[in-house]
Design an enzyme around this catalytic site. Sequence first.
Site: not given
Length: 376
Positions: A36, A134, A268, A316
């Site tokens: 998956k 779940r 940053y 990013m």
Amino acid sequence: MATHRARAEIDLDAVRDNVRTLREYAPRAELMAVVKSDGYGHGAVPCARAARQAGAGWLGTATPEEAFALRAAGDRGRIMSWLWTPGGPWRQAIEQDIDVSASARWALDEIVAAARATGRTARVHLKADTGLGRSGCQPADWPDLVAAARAAEAEGALRVTGVWSHFACADEPGHPSIAAQLDAFGEALDQAGRAGLDPEVRHHANSPATLTLPASHFDLVRTGVAVYGLSPSPDVGTSAGLGLRPAMTLSASLGLVKQVPTGHGVSYGHAYHTAEETTLALVPLGYGDGVPRHASGVGPVLVAGKRRTVAGRVAMDQFVVDLNGDLAAAGDEAVLFGPGDRGEPTAEDWARVTGTIGYEIVTRISGRVPRVYLNE
Ligand SMILES: *Cc1c(COP(=O)(O)O)cnc(C)c1O
């Protein structure tokens, strides 16, 4: 000199070896390789092919679309897909011989309708909630689900090929919920048997249970993370201790190396300042590539022969490491994680410092990073 910005090398020999190792852990059960989420970020199709070559009798996917992609790539073996919502592509799954899962009456009813429409017999695994809370059918609703499945079987609409469930805490060996779930599964199997069902495979084990708990193996084990060579948790062991080899190596070419003065802010927010005159190296990978921003100031990276730490914030597309005056050149390799045998960090190291699990570190590596397959 490397000629790529960044890449994730996937060693398919490692995938094959891991599947063989897992089959030795569960010698009497069949093995399902769970592929998956694009094979936990490793590439579902190449990893599925490698797993088949090493003897995986089954492939497992969450969504039906993931299963269809395996068929489209030519896989003809048993495939199970378990994450369904109302109105899902049941017909297509039945026509493509994909085993499906039902946790509730609505799903069973949709399967029966789709099977009638195709004139074929659906293959269905009934899922019990043995305690995970779940998906899966609660014990109170289980007698109704098995009775309805048996009636549909008698009509020829479906065959119950599996009865199954999933652990909550198998990555914490000895957790009391484990024994309780196995007891509940035994009860669910007894009730299914009394209702006249005779499933081909009973299955409950994920990677941690496959590695630590033979009593959970039944007829089939569903292994995901261990196929890719990662340990499910530190409590289960290290990859090497378990005989597993991490298949993914994430690396990049340094985009820039430069001298900066003492007290220079880096990236940053200036969360990092150089302690002295030093060399900074730019690694052209960021959260857009799936490098967690939580690795700011803590992520380990092998550059110029030593382990370094991400200096300041992960952006990013890039982050910086402080080489503390060591030499490197643009184009030199930075290794974020791999199997660890060249001194590089592992995905498990990244998981520890960012407060997550190895599963997430590899799965989140985005499509912007090309996958390069070794030993195809
Ligand atoms: C993801 C998943 C698995 C595989 O779990 P691992 O811990 O990666 O081995 C098995 N079964 C189900 C239902 C899953 O969702």
